[in-house]
Design an enzyme around this catalytic site. Structure first.
Site, PDB file in Angstrom:
ATOM      1  CE  LYS A  11      -0.794   1.678   3.308  1.00 45.23           C
ATOM      2  NZ  LYS A  11      -0.109   2.802   2.726  1.00 45.23           N
TER       3      LYS A  11
ATOM      4  CD  GLN B 291      -3.924  -3.781   7.250  1.00 45.72           C
ATOM      5  OE1 GLN B 291      -3.672  -3.132   6.552  1.00 45.72           O
ATOM      6  NE2 GLN B 291      -4.440  -5.029   6.972  1.00 45.72           N
TER       7      GLN B 291
ATOM      8  CG  ASP C 172     -10.189   0.593   5.171  1.00 43.98           C
ATOM      9  OD1 ASP C 172      -9.877   0.277   4.258  1.00 43.98           O
ATOM     10  OD2 ASP C 172      -9.526   0.047   6.450  1.00 43.98           O
TER      11      ASP C 172
END
Ligand code: NAD
Length: 299
Positions: A53, A97, A120
């Site tokens: 990422k 995460q 997200d």
């Protein structure tokens, strides 16, 4: 019949290219979008994801801020970091995460993220916006699935869609997105009765379960669009002892013989997730400055 193979790797590369073009335009006005990623602990899969990422963030011209915390980090430390990132004007998007170490309440952390930086799309405000049809941030994996579906069939109105899996990350937002496209949506899950029969009705079948090769060829309606979200590591004795390979939730060869279009694993949905994360970060950067979001999603 032999299905069209939907090339998610190529689609994702194209989307990243369009994001990079828009970022270059913004940079001429002195705007550089920034994405902060928080990783607590040393889970190898999470570490690989975070590294990929960060690399792709920099490749499209954005700034990447990595915050690596030990597995022993406390909930208070993570919440304090999120508060700092919320207040940092250089940070447009925040990704924490998951999974977080057991001592940290993930939901509490998700809800601490500024909804305007929640790239997200996991914050209840953004989940609610998706449910009520209001613009917001959409979870990256289901957003990527929708883009792939629409790359082979732009108008989905009236189609029967079946989503297997009801997680907050994939299944539920996927169902909402398909409803938003005027599909007739069924969400199947571990307690669904006669799953095969439910799947056979699907013009669009999205499998997000985490069980290798669960969906068989005779579960597929001829001509259906099949999207395989599953990432399952299985033994691969042909490659040598102890070797593994990645397969999806769909028995690919069987399904490809019946479907109209299908995503492979790997190379289907997987590459779309980070591409959509970058897309969402661009959206956050534009939104925070009152700029219009550039048109990106056309294939
Ligand atoms: P999850 O474990 O949170 O949810 C799995 C869902 O499958 C549950 O809702 C459960 O009800 C359902 N299920 C379990 N067994 C079932 C059965 N026998 N029949 C029908 N339904 C059943 O998983 P998740 O986070 O939604 O992820 C699903 C899969 O997608 C996993 O393989 C994961 O690795 C993969 N995934 C891939 C990406 C990507 O970028 N491609 C992103 C997220 C998740």
């Amino acid at each position: 019949m032999s299905a069209t193979i939907i090339d998610g790797k190529a689609y994702a590369a194209g989307l990243r290219g369009r994001v990079a073009g828009a970022v270059a335009d913004l940079s001429r006005d002195g705007v550089v979008p920034g994405l902060a990623v928080v990783l607590a602990g040393s889970d190898p899969a999470s570490q690989i994801y975070v590294r990929n990422k960060a690399r792709q963030t920099v490749e499209v011209g954005m700034e990447s801020f990595e915050h690596l915390l030990p597995a022993t980090a406390s909930e208070a430390e993570v919440l304090a970091l999120v508060a700092r990132l919320n207040a940092d004007p250089a940070v447009d998007g925040i990704l924490v995460q998951l999974p977080l170490p057991a001592q940290i309440d993930s939901q509490k952390v998700i809800e601490a993220i500024d909804p305007g930086k929640d790239v997200d799309g996991f914050h209840p405000i953004n989940a609610g916006r998706l449910m009520t049809g209001v613009p917001g941030f959409v979870s990256c994996t289901p957003l990527g699935c929708l883009l792939l579906i629409r790359s082979v069939r732009p108008d989905l109105a009236g189609l029967d869609a079946v989503v297997i899996g009801r997680s907050n990350i994939v299944g539920k937002p996927m169902a909402q997105l398909l409803l938003g496209q005027s599909c007739t949506v069924t969400v199947a899950h571990s307690r669904t009765r006669d799953l095969e029969a439910v799947c056979r009705r699907a013009d669009i079948l999205v499998a997000a379960v985490g069980r290798p090769d669960m969906v068989r060829g005779d579960w597929i309606k001829p001509g259906a669009i099949v999207i395989d979200v599953g990432i399952n590591r299985v033994p691969n004795p042909q490659a040598g002892e102890g070797k593994t390979r990645v397969v999806g939730d769909v028995a690919f060869a069987e399904a490809a013989a019946v479907a109209g279009a299908i995503t492979p694993v790997p190379g289907g949905v997987g590459p779309m997730t980070i591409a959509c994360l970058l897309r969402n970060t661009l959206q956050a950067a534009c939104q925070r400055r009152g700029l219009p979001m550039p048109a990106l999603d056309a294939a």
